[in-house]
Design a protein around this motif. Structure first.
Motif, PDB file in Angstrom:
ATOM      1  N   PHE A  23       1.069  -3.220   6.559  1.00  0.00           N
ATOM      2  CA  PHE A  23      -0.312  -2.883   6.888  1.00  0.00           C
ATOM      3  C   PHE A  23      -0.604  -3.181   8.348  1.00  0.00           C
ATOM      4  CE2 PHE A  23      -4.848  -3.881   7.076  1.00  0.00           C
ATOM      5  CZ  PHE A  23      -5.377  -2.742   6.507  1.00  0.00           C
ATOM      6  N   GLN A  24      -0.065  -4.327   8.829  1.00  0.00           N
ATOM      7  CA  GLN A  24      -0.320  -4.731  10.206  1.00  0.00           C
ATOM      8  C   GLN A  24       0.247  -3.765  11.225  1.00  0.00           C
ATOM      9  OE1 GLN A  24       1.233  -8.674  10.237  1.00  0.00           O
ATOM     10  NE2 GLN A  24      -0.719  -9.461  10.938  1.00  0.00           N
ATOM     11  N   ARG A  25       1.316  -3.097  10.828  1.00  0.00           N
ATOM     12  CA  ARG A  25       1.931  -2.167  11.779  1.00  0.00           C
ATOM     13  C   ARG A  25       1.021  -0.990  12.092  1.00  0.00           C
ATOM     14  NH1 ARG A  25       7.681  -1.439  11.335  1.00  0.00           N
ATOM     15  NH2 ARG A  25       7.274   0.635  10.584  1.00  0.00           N
ATOM     16  N   ASN A  26       0.054  -0.756  11.200  1.00  0.00           N
ATOM     17  CA  ASN A  26      -0.859   0.359  11.407  1.00  0.00           C
ATOM     18  C   ASN A  26      -2.117  -0.146  12.111  1.00  0.00           C
ATOM     19  OD1 ASN A  26      -2.589   2.465  11.173  1.00  0.00           O
ATOM     20  ND2 ASN A  26      -2.142   2.882   9.026  1.00  0.00           N
ATOM     21  N   HIS A  27      -2.209   0.099  13.417  1.00  0.00           N
ATOM     22  CA  HIS A  27      -3.278  -0.530  14.188  1.00  0.00           C
ATOM     23  C   HIS A  27      -4.651  -0.001  13.838  1.00  0.00           C
ATOM     24  CE1 HIS A  27      -0.523  -2.746  16.745  1.00  0.00           C
ATOM     25  NE2 HIS A  27       0.260  -1.705  16.579  1.00  0.00           N
ATOM     26  N   GLY A 286      -4.795   2.709   4.917  1.00  0.00           N
ATOM     27  CA  GLY A 286      -3.738   1.858   5.450  1.00  0.00           C
ATOM     28  C   GLY A 286      -2.995   1.147   4.335  1.00  0.00           C
ATOM     29  N   LEU A 287      -3.772   0.642   3.364  1.00  0.00           N
ATOM     30  CA  LEU A 287      -3.149  -0.066   2.242  1.00  0.00           C
ATOM     31  C   LEU A 287      -2.240   0.873   1.461  1.00  0.00           C
ATOM     32  CD1 LEU A 287      -5.694  -2.338   0.395  1.00  0.00           C
ATOM     33  CD2 LEU A 287      -3.467  -2.927   1.296  1.00  0.00           C
ATOM     34  N   ARG A 288      -2.723   2.085   1.253  1.00  0.00           N
ATOM     35  CA  ARG A 288      -1.940   3.029   0.464  1.00  0.00           C
ATOM     36  C   ARG A 288      -0.629   3.360   1.177  1.00  0.00           C
ATOM     37  NH1 ARG A 288      -4.977   7.874  -2.301  1.00  0.00           N
ATOM     38  NH2 ARG A 288      -5.635   8.259  -0.191  1.00  0.00           N
ATOM     39  N   THR A 289      -0.740   3.602   2.485  1.00  0.00           N
ATOM     40  CA  THR A 289       0.487   3.910   3.230  1.00  0.00           C
ATOM     41  C   THR A 289       1.428   2.720   3.209  1.00  0.00           C
ATOM     42  OG1 THR A 289      -1.096   4.912   4.711  1.00  0.00           O
ATOM     43  CG2 THR A 289       1.192   5.074   5.329  1.00  0.00           C
TER      44      THR A 289
END
Lengths: 297, 331, 343
Positions: A23-27, A286-289
């Motif tokens: 999740f963190q990787r997705n800013h 984001g969570l889903r990805t």
């Protein structure tokens, strides 16, 4: 996170941790999370920080533009509405009502929906088939429509609209929980647990639930954004919260009369709804990805 | 001149841990009317080699090679359309899992006719051409052993059985009369009789039509009868390659020997309950590739030098990459 | 396939029956006299009451009463509206087409915009164009439709003044009601300067359609994009590349069909979402559709009208979803497999 490791050792994070890392990787999603956190803080602390009450009328400052306008005044940061109520105060209180109510009713709907869904997923035969067929039909009807129908039956009001939306959200939770339970139920580890003599309840709480909790969280964020949109839509149609209440949708319909002279009284509450929904959607997406990335590795 | 000549093919994959060389300096060449076997355990990168030859890899992966020539023309430097023209008319490929590599929303007829190039048809009106296409497709299906062609052609991929779709994929690859057939595990999961049929068909085509075949498999027993030459892969590295007979008689690389030994043999002098010989350990995952010779940790003959990648050495037509080859201790 | 058809029709009938039962029960749940709620006669005299009780078979038990109600519903005898005393069925026939018309145009626009954009984003996965389209669609998807409509009115109708903000056509023109679809009505009528009237009606359509289709097209974009990405990563697409087909060939011959067919039901499902949103937008734009009518009925606590409107809207939604689902099952080969697997 800098990791110094002398031995070329692989760190295997726990599933939760792994999801969080992904999740963190997705800013953008992270920004959404910050935004959501801001709203939660606003809802919790906001009303104490503001000098005005949501219904206080300042008759000397009617239709005052926001502070960034040339005619604006700093004491009313977002300006005032047609009867001199401070818009900032009303928006903050509105967020509290809209967001708080939505959160509450999503949790309630999730609890009820999941219990029924789990029951439907674990049971077989005629009962399950009846639930399936009915659900398929109900799922097709948009929640807002169901909510409008239920409000029509119950009568208008914030409480009634909350009940209506809760009832309207339940079918989705039932549907998803049932599907997930079905899917997990077929897997070998559940069979293994069953062969060990675990009871149905134990299988559900110890084997199936831990594996679907994250999907449920994603589902809940989606439902939350739907709930916010629906509750404010009902407020806007004067079917939900009624006029003096600072619910965001009701505020919008209040401001309709002064829309031409005070466009900010429409744009600001609407922007609050929009930002709330946007940040929730960002987090949900984001969570889903993140979950999908984790599962695909 | 070899038909296909690949030198130092390297494929890099983007993973969360950085770029990883999934294929490391692969050498492979196929002469015309040669049957070359490409063997290795599952996960050794055989399918990746196949996919990088036909260019069916995701764009984000980096393919580099010193040489990747098709009849002397470099495949990597030519334009997309030129390369497509070659893959369309001269190369054919049967990918692994034929069932999933068929388009689920089109009938098998549409898909096989798509592979027939216009040059195979006589001139004529479009309905005549359609009949010709149909005829070619039917004949090809008969050749690979699908008898009820009408049913087969009219059905969708999910409606046919796994082995039929495998045969169908083979038919689709052969229908355009290619020079080279790249078959990725074409007999996987077939019953023995059909498997023999298919192998016999391939052998016949090889003899009569001078079809070169790159036969990818881990089924050594099936291959050894028909292949002329063999290349052994381990973890994305070429371990040894050479004439089939030579390799079988005197493997130089410890891995090749282990692979040959692990095939169940029917020797009479086996003691009862003798263990099937195999290498210890399993093939490492992509994230944990050892440095140097990737067989290192599993190799019975590994020594200190093995952390350096061995150079490819050559004895006549026999290439191997090992610091301590078998049978050559005296040198 | 026939079995499946039968099952779906069965489901359709059962759902409609349940809706009817619900609306019948509602008449008793709503405050006030059930007789008034059923017939819409505000305070019937004794004579009338006797007649109505006979007509609705109220004294013969619940089942007989419902059977009678069902018959009356089927022949279009839905009672009178409390507030206007118009027959409800006629009202619905007049207002429902306006809503359907608005939703259809919005659906058309959103498919026209959403599918190509979704395909572009899906084909350029993880490139800049994908990111751009995705973020725009995320924004569009989070917009509350009523706020969007108000903003559009503020900008285009009040500030700029170029576009009308309410109604279907300028009050100057008198268009006789025929089909209920305004554009069709204009074409079929014989008013003077037909072109001008048409243009005026189109002008009235722009803002409501736009506010509806922005939200829906972002949903369509997201659905299409996801599906295209999944399909392009599949084995048969790689196989098609390996056959030597070019990128456009691969996409048009193999990718397109497989990407779009499975999401058809979901796309069609958007129609029902649209219809609901249309109900809100109608209120804002004073569009004489079923939404505005129903919400007025709710304000006025016009119970017969609420019952009728609810029945009509939910029946429409159910019929649309089930028939679309059926249609897609017929044309999409892979889903036939799923039918059999489900049994």
């Amino acid at each position: 996170m800098p990791k110094s490791s002398f031995y070329n050792e692989e760190l295997y994070p726990s599933p939760m941790r792994h999801t969080w890392n992904e999740f963190q990787r997705n800013h953008i999603a992270l920004a959404g999370l910050w935004c959501l956190g801001f709203f939660v803080l606003l809802v919790l602390l906001g009303p104490w920080l503001l000098p005005f009450g949501p219904l206080d009328q300042n008759t000397e400052a009617i239709l005052l533009p926001p502070a960034w306008d040339a005619n604006g005044d700093v004491s009313h940061l977002f300006g005032t509405d047609g009867i001199g109520r401070d818009l900032l105060t009303r928006v903050v209180h509105g967020c509290q009502i809209t967001f708080g109510a939505s959160l509450f009713l999503v949790l309630l709907a999730m609890l009820i929906g999941c219990s029924i869904g789990a029951y439907a997923g674990m049971s077989r035969g005629l009962r399950a088939s009846i639930i399936n067929h009915l659900l398929d039909a109900i799922m097709a009807i948009p929640t807002l429509l169901i909510a409008i129908i239920i409000v029509a039956i119950l009568g208008t009001g914030l409480m009634n609209s909350m009940w209506a939306i809760t009832l309207a959200l339940i079918p989705q939770f039932i549907h998803h929980t049932r599907d997930m339970v079905r899917r997990e139920y077929k897997k070998e580890y559940v069979t293994a647990a069953r062969l060990d003599g675990a009871s149905e309840l134990r299988i559900f709480f110890h084997s199936i639930l831990p594996n679907m909790i994250e999907m449920l969280v994603v589902q809940a964020t989606m439902a939350l954004s739907v709930a916010i949109l629906d509750i404010s839509a009902l407020g806007f149609l004067s079917l939900g919260a009624q006029s003096p209440s600072p619910e965001l949708g009701a505020m919008l319909s209040d401001a309709l009369e002064t829309a031409y002279v005070a466009p900010w009284s429409i744009s600001l509450p609407g922007a609050a709804i929009f930002l709330m929904v946007l940040s929730i959607n960002l987090v949900g997406d984001g969570l889903r990805t993140a979950l999908k990335n984790r599962l695909s590795q | 001149m070899p038909l296909l000549d690949i030198k130092n093919l390297t494929l890099e994959i983007d993973t969360p841990l950085g770029w990883i060389k999934a294929l490391d300096k692969i050498n492979l060449s196929i002469d015309s009317s040669e049957v070359r076997a490409l063997v290795g355990e599952s996960g050794s990168g055989k399918s990746l080699v196949v996919k990088s030859i036909v260019g069916a890899l995701p764009d984000r992966w980096k393919v580099t090679a010193d040489r990747m020539n098709w009849k002397g023309r470099d495949l990597l430097s030519m334009s997309d359309s030129q390369r497509r023209a070659i893959t369309r008319s001269e190369m054919s490929v049967v990918l692994q899992n034929p069932a999933t590599s068929l388009d689920p929303s089109a009938t098998l007829q549409e898909q096989i006719e798509e592979s027939i190039s216009d040059s195979q048809l006589d001139r004529g009106w479009f309905w005549q051409r359609r009949q010709q296409r149909r005829l070619i497709a039917t004949q090809q299906l008969h050749k690979v052993g699908i008898r009820d062609h009408d049913v087969c052609l009219a059905s969708y991929p999910h409606q046919v059985a796994e082995d039929i779709s495998q045969k169908f994929a083979l038919a689709m690859a052969l229908v355009s009369n290619p020079k080279l057939l790249i078959a990725d595990n074409p007999t996987m999961g077939m019953e023995t009789t059909t498997k023999i049929q298919v192998l016999r068909l391939l052998a016949k085509l090889n003899k009569t039509r001078e079809l070169s075949i790159l036969f990818v498999s881990h089924d050594l027993l099936a291959i050894s009868a028909m292949a002329d030459t063999m290349t052994v892969l381990y973890c994305g590295q070429t371990v040894e390659s050479g004439k089939m007979s030579q390799l079988k008689r005197r493997p130089l690389h410890p891995y090749t020997k282990a692979l040959l030994d692990s095939a169940p043999s029917f020797r009479r002098d086996l003691p009862p309950k003798a263990a099937l010989s195999s290498l210890d350990g399993t093939i490492p995952t992509l994230q944990h590739l050892p440095i140097g010779c990737r067989l290192g940790p599993r190799c019975p003959r590994a020594q200190k030098e093995c952390v350096k990648m061995p150079d490819v050495r050559r004895i006549h037509e026999h290439y191997y990459a090992c610091h301590f080859p078998l049978h050559r201790d005296k040198t | 396939m026939l079995i499946y058809l039968g099952r779906r029709l069965n489901l359709l009938l059962i759902t409609l029956l349940i809706l009817c039962i619900a609306s019948y029960i509602l008449a008793f749940l709503f405050p006030g006299d059930p007789l008034t709620n059923l017939s819409g006669t505000p305070s019937p005299s004794d004579d009338q009451a006797q007649q109505l009780r006979l007509m609705y078979a109220l004294d013969e038990g619940a089942l007989a009463g419902f059977w009678q109600y069902l018959k009356l519903t089927l022949v279009g005898e839905w009672g009178l509206s409390l507030s206007s005393q118009n027959p409800i069925f006629d009202d619905i026939c007049q207002f429902l087409p306006a809503s359907i018309e608005l939703s259809l145009y919005a659906m058309f626009v959103s498919l026209l915009v959403g599918i190509p954009l979704g395909i572009i984003a899906g084909l350029n996965h993880r490139r800049i164009s994908d990111m751009g389209i995705l973020s725009v669609s995320l924004v569009g998807f989070s917009l509350p439709v009523f706020w969007l409509a108000l903003l559009l009115i503020l900008i285009f109708a009040l500030q700029w003044g170029g576009l009308p903000m309410s109604g279907r056509v300028s009050l100057l023109y008198d268009i006789p009601h025929q089909t209920g679809f305004i554009l069709l009505d204009i074409i079929m009528s014989n008013v003077a300067n037909k072109q001008q009237v048409l243009l005026d009606a189109l002008n009235h359509l722009i803002l409501p359609t736009l506010s509806l289709s922005i939200v829906t097209s972002s949903l369509v974009i997201r659905l299409t994009r996801r599906s295209v990405i999944n399909v392009m990563a599949s084995d048969y697409i790689k196989a098609a590349f390996a056959k030597g087909l070019s990128r456009p060939q691969v996409f048009w011959r193999h990718g397109m069909k497989n990407a779009l067919l499975p999401i058809m039901p979901q796309l069609a499902m958007q129609f029902t979402v649209l219809l609901t949103n249309a109900m809100i937008v109608e209120v804002i734009f004073s569009w004489p559709g079923i939404g505005e009518w129903l919400i007025q009925a709710i304000y006025q606590r016009d119970f017969p009208a609420i019952r009728g409107g609810m029945l009509a809207v939910s029946a429409l939604v159910v019929i649309v979803t089930i028939s679309v689902d059926l249609l897609i099952r017929m044309i999409y080969p892979l889903s036939k497999k799923q039918i059999h697997a489900q049994v």
